[in-house]
Scaffold this motif. Structure first.
Motif, mmCIF file in Angstrom:
data_model
loop_
_atom_site.group_PDB
_atom_site.id
_atom_site.type_symbol
_atom_site.label_atom_id
_atom_site.label_comp_id
_atom_site.label_asym_id
_atom_site.label_seq_id
_atom_site.Cartn_x
_atom_site.Cartn_y
_atom_site.Cartn_z
ATOM 1 N N LEU A 76 0.834 -1.213 0.000
ATOM 2 C CA LEU A 76 0.000 0.000 0.000
ATOM 3 C C LEU A 76 0.868 1.262 0.000
ATOM 4 O O LEU A 76 0.545 2.240 -0.684
ATOM 5 C CB LEU A 76 -0.939 -0.007 1.209
ATOM 6 C CG LEU A 76 -2.139 -0.958 1.122
ATOM 7 C CD1 LEU A 76 -2.892 -0.984 2.444
ATOM 8 C CD2 LEU A 76 -3.071 -0.539 -0.024
ATOM 9 N N LEU A 77 1.966 1.239 0.754
ATOM 10 C CA LEU A 77 2.880 2.379 0.774
ATOM 11 C C LEU A 77 3.486 2.602 -0.616
ATOM 12 O O LEU A 77 3.614 3.743 -1.083
ATOM 13 C CB LEU A 77 3.978 2.168 1.819
ATOM 14 C CG LEU A 77 3.541 2.305 3.283
ATOM 15 C CD1 LEU A 77 4.649 1.839 4.222
ATOM 16 C CD2 LEU A 77 3.142 3.743 3.599
ATOM 17 N N SER A 78 3.829 1.506 -1.286
ATOM 18 C CA SER A 78 4.371 1.611 -2.649
ATOM 19 C C SER A 78 3.321 2.136 -3.620
ATOM 20 O O SER A 78 3.621 2.941 -4.502
ATOM 21 C CB SER A 78 4.886 0.243 -3.121
ATOM 22 O OG SER A 78 5.978 -0.182 -2.349
ATOM 23 N N ILE A 79 2.087 1.665 -3.442
ATOM 24 C CA ILE A 79 0.992 2.130 -4.306
ATOM 25 C C ILE A 79 0.764 3.628 -4.128
ATOM 26 O O ILE A 79 0.608 4.369 -5.105
ATOM 27 C CB ILE A 79 -0.307 1.342 -4.005
ATOM 28 C CG1 ILE A 79 -0.169 -0.102 -4.510
ATOM 29 C CG2 ILE A 79 -1.511 2.023 -4.663
ATOM 30 C CD1 ILE A 79 -1.282 -1.017 -4.062
ATOM 31 N N PHE A 80 0.781 4.090 -2.866
ATOM 32 C CA PHE A 80 0.600 5.520 -2.609
ATOM 33 C C PHE A 80 1.788 6.324 -3.142
ATOM 34 O O PHE A 80 1.621 7.435 -3.655
ATOM 35 C CB PHE A 80 0.412 5.789 -1.117
ATOM 36 C CG PHE A 80 -1.008 5.607 -0.656
ATOM 37 C CD1 PHE A 80 -2.001 6.468 -1.085
ATOM 38 C CD2 PHE A 80 -1.347 4.569 0.195
ATOM 39 C CE1 PHE A 80 -3.319 6.306 -0.671
ATOM 40 C CE2 PHE A 80 -2.659 4.389 0.611
ATOM 41 C CZ PHE A 80 -3.651 5.261 0.182
ATOM 42 N N ASN A 81 2.979 5.771 -3.040
ATOM 43 C CA ASN A 81 4.171 6.412 -3.588
ATOM 44 C C ASN A 81 3.982 6.682 -5.078
ATOM 45 O O ASN A 81 4.164 7.811 -5.556
ATOM 46 C CB ASN A 81 5.391 5.517 -3.338
ATOM 47 C CG ASN A 81 6.652 6.024 -4.009
ATOM 48 O OD1 ASN A 81 6.783 7.202 -4.327
ATOM 49 N ND2 ASN A 81 7.591 5.135 -4.245
ATOM 50 N N TRP A 82 3.573 5.649 -5.810
ATOM 51 C CA TRP A 82 3.383 5.800 -7.245
ATOM 52 C C TRP A 82 2.106 6.569 -7.585
ATOM 53 O O TRP A 82 2.026 7.233 -8.618
ATOM 54 C CB TRP A 82 3.407 4.432 -7.933
ATOM 55 C CG TRP A 82 4.813 4.063 -8.256
ATOM 56 C CD1 TRP A 82 5.643 3.253 -7.541
ATOM 57 C CD2 TRP A 82 5.587 4.559 -9.361
ATOM 58 N NE1 TRP A 82 6.882 3.196 -8.129
ATOM 59 C CE2 TRP A 82 6.877 3.982 -9.243
ATOM 60 C CE3 TRP A 82 5.322 5.408 -10.416
ATOM 61 C CZ2 TRP A 82 7.893 4.247 -10.157
ATOM 62 C CZ3 TRP A 82 6.335 5.680 -11.332
ATOM 63 C CH2 TRP A 82 7.595 5.098 -11.194
#
Length: 334
Positions: A76-82
């Protein structure tokens, strides 16, 4: 998507070259990009001794901190990053034409995959530009540069603060004469750039630097602020993700103390020229050096930098390969 001129070459082929021949060559280029990207990822994961892959996998197996729930949080953190990177690109392009979030997603992830094997992801500029018809490509390159400069500005601001605090806190032996020389050099570069701008000596893709600056000035101040805000949100997310992984590996540090080192790490790693796929090695070596001051296990840091690379580059590039394979050159409109 290898480079802007490759696709221009295909489009400018003589009429006696059949449509099917052009299409075949175009498909071959797209497949080559994806194959190269996958091979470099495979080589980095399976063959590069610097990552100590066998030790890394063994270390993860011995660590009980990871659960499906925690892996989901990291995803989820990676998804929000992108998400914020894609949103930033959407708002940048909106300064010259409307663009949907889905189109911005396709362009961002597709260009990521296409630029993996280029130094400092320089291929990202040409990859994004070919999504648009020729008349817009110079502006798209400039907008991409503006977005990257905004992200670099955030990295620089927090990195300099973190580095100064790191030097003060751990009494690092710093050669201040070299530091002063560095600042003098930067000032000299700034002065030369200003002089070149004033006399129109510098050209960027046929545009003088003063023309580029005029283009940037015509972008509303509110839009510049939004781009900086989105860059700040991205920075906050991936730096927190690094801190979150430190906690999962049992490293007991306050968020402030960890951010001093993390921000310094991102600053130092960002100024070292490298190919995107080797970014994990650069960040890993810098992180190992900096975290040695707080006596964090080397394998822990290498594992964290590898996981950060997998979550934020490898997984998005796998999705990006789909967009590369389905890419079609723009026609009359972007």
């Amino acid at each position: 998507m290898l480079h802007l001129s490759v696709f221009d070459l295909i489009c400018s082929m003589p009429l006696d070259v059949t449509y099917k021949s052009k299409q075949f060559l175009f498909v071959l280029i797209k497949i080559s990009i994806v194959v190269c990207a996958f091979y470099f990822i495979y080589a980095k994961i399976a063959k590069n001794d610097t990552l100590k892959v066998s030790s890394f996998l063994s270390f993860l197996n011995q660590n009980d901190a990871f659960s499906p729930k925690l892996i989901l949080i990291l995803l989820l953190l990676s998804i929000f990053n992108w998400y914020f990177e894609i949103l930033k690109w959407q708002h940048l392009v909106k300064t010259i034409m409307p663009i949907s979030f889905v189109s911005a997603l396709e362009q961002s992830l597709g260009s990521l995959t296409a630029s993996l094997i280029t130094p400092n992801r320089i291929g990202d500029y040409g990859a994004k530009a070919i999504y648009f018809r020729k008349g817009f490509r110079t502006k798209i390159v400039l907008l991409n540069l503006l977005g990257n400069l905004a992200q670099m500005s955030i990295t620089l601001i927090f990195g300099v603060i973190g580095l100064l605090l790191l030097i003060q806190r751990y009494a690092l032996d710093v050669n201040f004469s070299k530091l002063i020389l560095l600042f003098v050099t930067l000032i000299a570069i700034g002065f030369i750039t200003w002089l070149a701008t004033k006399h129109r000596l510098i050209n960027i893709k046929g545009q003088t630097l003063s023309t580029v600056i005029d283009f940037v000035k015509h972008i509303p101040l509110k839009r510049h602020g939004l781009i900086l805000l989105l860059s700040l949100l991205r920075y906050a997310i991936f730096s927190f993700q690094f801190y979150f992984l430190l906690g999962l590996f049992g490293v007991n540090m306050s968020y402030f103390e960890a951010m001093i080192i993390i921000s310094s790490m991102y600053l130092l790693a960002s100024i070292v020229p490298s190919i995107s796929l080797f970014d994990v090695v650069v960040k890993g070596s810098v992180a190992v050096f900096l975290f040695s001051y707080v006596e964090v296990n080397e394998l822990v840091i290498l594992s964290i930098t590898t996981l950060m690379w997998l979550f934020n580059f490898v997984i998005p590039s796998l999705f990006g390969s789909y967009f590369v394979l389905n890419f079609k050159l723009p026609k009359a409109v972007a």
